[in-house]
Design a protein around this motif. Structure first.
Motif, short mmCIF file in Angstrom:
data_model
loop_
_atom_site.label_atom_id
_atom_site.label_comp_id
_atom_site.label_asym_id
_atom_site.label_seq_id
_atom_site.Cartn_x
_atom_site.Cartn_y
_atom_site.Cartn_z
N MET A 1 -50.29 -10.91 -68.48
CA MET A 1 -49.07 -10.13 -68.30
C MET A 1 -48.14 -10.33 -69.49
O MET A 1 -47.88 -11.45 -69.90
N SER A 2 -47.63 -9.24 -70.04
CA SER A 2 -46.71 -9.32 -71.17
C SER A 2 -45.36 -9.86 -70.71
O SER A 2 -44.91 -9.60 -69.61
N ARG A 3 -44.72 -10.66 -71.57
CA ARG A 3 -43.37 -11.13 -71.30
C ARG A 3 -42.35 -10.35 -72.12
O ARG A 3 -41.16 -10.67 -72.12
N GLU A 4 -42.82 -9.35 -72.85
CA GLU A 4 -41.93 -8.52 -73.65
C GLU A 4 -41.40 -7.38 -72.78
O GLU A 4 -42.13 -6.81 -71.97
N PRO A 5 -40.14 -7.01 -72.95
CA PRO A 5 -39.60 -5.88 -72.16
C PRO A 5 -40.35 -4.59 -72.47
O PRO A 5 -40.82 -4.37 -73.59
N ASN A 6 -40.46 -3.74 -71.49
CA ASN A 6 -41.05 -2.41 -71.68
C ASN A 6 -39.91 -1.48 -72.08
O ASN A 6 -39.20 -0.93 -71.24
N THR A 7 -39.72 -1.32 -73.39
CA THR A 7 -38.56 -0.56 -73.88
C THR A 7 -38.67 0.92 -73.55
O THR A 7 -37.65 1.59 -73.35
N ARG A 8 -39.89 1.45 -73.50
CA ARG A 8 -40.04 2.87 -73.17
C ARG A 8 -39.57 3.12 -71.74
O ARG A 8 -38.82 4.06 -71.47
N LEU A 9 -40.05 2.29 -70.83
CA LEU A 9 -39.64 2.44 -69.43
C LEU A 9 -38.14 2.20 -69.29
O LEU A 9 -37.44 2.92 -68.57
N ALA A 10 -37.62 1.21 -70.00
CA ALA A 10 -36.20 0.89 -69.92
C ALA A 10 -35.34 2.06 -70.39
O ALA A 10 -34.33 2.41 -69.76
N ASP A 11 -35.73 2.67 -71.51
CA ASP A 11 -34.94 3.79 -72.05
C ASP A 11 -34.91 4.97 -71.09
O ASP A 11 -33.86 5.58 -70.87
N LEU A 12 -36.07 5.29 -70.52
CA LEU A 12 -36.11 6.41 -69.58
C LEU A 12 -35.39 6.08 -68.28
O LEU A 12 -34.77 6.94 -67.66
N PHE A 13 -35.48 4.82 -67.87
CA PHE A 13 -34.79 4.39 -66.64
C PHE A 13 -33.28 4.60 -66.78
O PHE A 13 -32.62 5.07 -65.85
N VAL A 14 -32.74 4.28 -67.95
CA VAL A 14 -31.30 4.47 -68.18
C VAL A 14 -30.93 5.95 -68.05
O VAL A 14 -29.89 6.30 -67.47
N LEU A 15 -31.79 6.83 -68.56
CA LEU A 15 -31.49 8.26 -68.50
C LEU A 15 -31.44 8.78 -67.07
O LEU A 15 -30.73 9.76 -66.79
N THR A 16 -32.18 8.17 -66.16
CA THR A 16 -32.21 8.68 -64.78
C THR A 16 -30.92 8.39 -64.03
O THR A 16 -30.57 9.11 -63.09
#
Length: 493
Positions: A1-16
Motif C-alpha cells: 500500500m502506498s503511503r503517498e497521497p493520491n493527488t489526483r483523487l484529492a484534487d477532484l474530491f475538492v472540486l465536488t
C-alpha cells in the motif's frame, strides 16, 4: 500500500464539494444500485484513499468513477482518479510484464471512457468542465509512442502528463459483452462508419454523437476478445474511425476535452491496426481543434507529431495535413509558411497516387481542399490583406462545388468565410447577402462551430457601424448569437 497521497483523487474530491462522509455514503448507495450490496465504505476508508494513496478493491474504483462523473458533469475514469492497478491481460500474463501501452490497455481505456460518456448522456449531463491538455505535452508524449517505447497517455484529464504502465480497467458503466465476431459483422461495422460520417457532414455532430459513442463502446467490448488477426486488425481500424468521428462530433458541440481524448484514443487504435496514416490524421484533428480554439502554436506542435506519426503518406493525405498546418500558420500571421504549404497542398492533391485513398480520406475532395484554402487565406487576410482576393476566389468556387451535396454544415462555413472576406475587403453589401443566407439555414444544423465562426464574422462588422445596412445586420446577428449563447448556457447547467 502506498503511503503517498493520491493527488489526483484529492484534487477532484475538492472540486465536488463533498465531505468524506458524503462520499462514503454515495459509494455505498451507488454500489447497492449496481448490485454490490456488500460495500461498507466509511469516512476512514475515504481518508486512506486520499491521504495514504490506498487503492480500494473492485468494484469500488468503478463506483467512484461513476459518482465523480455524475457530480462533475464530465467523464472521470478510474485512471483520472489515480486508482489503477496492474491487471492480467487477455492472454493471462501480468500486465507489468507486457508492453506499457498494450492492445488490452487501449481497449480498456476505450471501453471505459465511452461507457462513462454514455452515462453522462443518459443523465442529460455534458462533458465540458475539464481543461485541455497542452499540444506540446501531447506531442512530447507521442515521441515514445512513435519509437515503440512506453506511451504517456497525454489526453488524460485532469492532471499532468502521466506514463501508463499496462493493465486494463474494467468498464465504469454497464457494457454489453457481444463476444467475438467474424468478417460479416466487421463489414457491417465498417458500413456504419460511412453512415455516421454522412450524418455528421449533413447536419453536424450534435444529433448523432451518442449513437457513435455507443457504437464505439460496443467495438471496444469486442476488442477485449481474441479474434483472427485479419478480423482484429479491421476492428481496430473501425475503432479508430469511430473515435475520430466521436472526437469530431464532440468538438462540433463544444465538448473540447472529451473531443481531445477521443482523438488520442483514435491514434492509439490506429496504431494497433498498423495504420500509421490514420493515426497521423487523428492527431491532425486535435491540431485543427487547437486552431479553432485560438491556440495555433500548440496546433503546430501537434502537426509535427501528426506528420511523424503518419509515416509514409499518400499525396492526398499529405495535402490535407498541409492545409491544417497552413491554417495554424495563418492564424499567427506567417504569410510565407502559409503560402508555401498551400502551394504544396495544391500540387499534392493533383499528384497521381500509387493506390486509391482509404475511406477516411475520400471526404477530402476538391470541395474540401478549396474550403480549407478559403478558410486559411481568410484567416491570413487579417494579418496580410493581400490574401483576401485569393480567399474570395476559393470561397466562391467551393460554394459552387457543394451545391446539391447536402453538406449543410460545410456550406454554412463556406458562406461565413465569404462574408468575412467581403467585410475585410470593404464590401459590406455583399457580406450582408451571404450572412442573410447563413441566418436562413443555421438553425437546421446542430454544430456549435458554425456559431463560433459566425461570432468571428460579427466581430468584423464593427468597423462598419453607422452604415444602415450593417447596423441592421449587426442587430439580427446579435439577437441570434445571444439566443444561441443562452441555449448553450442552459445545456451546461
Amino acid at each position: 500500500m502506498s503511503r503517498e497521497p493520491n493527488t489526483r483523487l484529492a484534487d477532484l474530491f475538492v472540486l465536488t464539494g463533498w465531505s468524506k462522509g458524503e462520499l462514503a455514503r454515495l459509494v455505498n448507495r451507488r454500489g447497492a444500485a449496481m448490485g454490490q450490496l456488500q460495500l461498507s465504505t466509511d469516512t476512514s476508508r475515504v481518508r486512506r484513499w486520499i491521504e495514504q494513496g490506498e487503492i480500494p478493491r473492485d468494484p469500488v474504483p468503478r463506483v467512484l468513477a461513476a459518482v465523480f462523473t455524475e457530480r462533475l458533469g464530465r467523464v472521470v475514469t478510474t485512471e483520472d482518479l489515480g486508482l489503477e492497478r496492474h491487471r492480467p491481460t487477455r492472454s493471462g500474463a501480468d500486465a507489468s510484464a507486457a508492453v506499457p501501452w498494450s492492445p488490452d490497455r487501449t481497449a480498456a481505456v476505450l471501453t471505459e471512457f465511452t461507457g462513462m460518456d454514455l452515462m453522462l448522456n443518459r443523465r442529460g449531463l455534458v462533458g465540458a468542465g475539464a481543461a485541455l491538455t497542452a499540444g506540446a505535452v501531447i506531442a512530447d508524449s507521442l515521441k515514445g509512442w512513435l519509437g515503440g517505447d512506453a506511451v504517456a497517455y497525454a489526453a488524460s484529464v485532469p492532471g499532468p502528463r502521466q506514463a501508463v504502465a499496462g493493465g486494463g480497467a474494467h468498464p465504469a458503466a454497464d457494457v454489453y459483452d457481444a463476444g467475438p465476431v467474424g468478417l460479416d459483422e466487421v463489414e457491417s461495422l465498417e458500413h456504419s462508419v460511412q453512415v455516421f460520417r454522412a450524418w455528421d457532414a449533413a447536419r453536424g455532430g450534435g444529433l448523432q454523437r451518442k449513437a457513435v459513442v455507443g457504437q464505439l463502446n460496443e467495438v471496444g467490448g469486442l476488442l477485449t476478445h481474441r479474434h483472427a488477426p485479419a478480423v482484429e486488425q479491421r476492428l481496430w481500424l473501425v475503432a479508430a474511425n469511430l473515435a475520430v468521428l466521436a472526437g469530431w462530433m464532440s468538438h462540433d458541440v463544444g465538448l473540447e476535452p472529451t473531443a481531445q481524448k477521443y482523438f488520442m484514443i483514435a491514434a492509439d487504435s490506429a496504431k494497433e491496426a498498423g495504420d500509421r496514416p490514420r493515426a497521423g490524421e487523428a492527431i491532425s484533428r486535435a491540431a485543427r481543434q487547437m486552431v479553432h480554439l485560438g491556440r495555433a502554436d500548440e496546433a503546430l506542435d501537434l502537426m509535427s507529431a501528426a506528420k511523424a506519426a503518419g509515416g509514409r503518406l499518400l499525396p492526398r493525405t499529405r495535402a490535407m495535413l498541409n492545409t491544417v498546418e497552413a491554417w495554424a500558420h495563418a492564424s499567427i500571421g506567417h504569410s510565407q509558411d502559409t503560402y508555401r504549404l498551400l502551394g504544396e497542398a495544391e500540387d499534392l492533391f493533383t499528384e497521381e497516387a500509387p493506390e486509391p485513398p482509404p475511406s477516411w480520406m475520400q471526404v477530402f475532395d476538391e470541395a474540401e481542399l478549396r474550403g480549407m484554402q478559403a478558410l486559411v487565406l481568410r484567416t491570413l487576410s487579417e494579418h496580410d490583406p493581400g490574401a483576401a482576393p485569393e480567399a474570395r476566389r476559393h470561397a466562391e468556387r467551393v460554394i459552387t462545388l457543394r451545391e446539391g451535396t447536402g453538406q449543410l454544415r460545410s456550406a454554412l462555413f463556406d458562406r461565413i468565410t465569404l462574408a468575412s472576406v467581403h467585410l475585410l475587403t470593404g464590401e459590406p453589401d455583399a457580406a450582408r447577402f451571404q450572412a442573410k443566407m447563413v441566418m436562413n439555414l443555421i438553425g437546421q444544423n446542430s454544430s456549435h462551430r458554425t456559431w463560433d465562426r459566425l461570432r468571428e464574422m460579427y466581430r468584423l462588422t464593427a468597423q462598419y457601424r453607422g452604415l444602415p445596412v450593417v447596423d441592421e445586420l449587426r442587430e439580427e446577428l446579435g439577437r441570434a448569437l445571444r439566443a444561441a449563447d443562452a441555449k448553450n448556457r442552459r445545456r451546461l447547467t
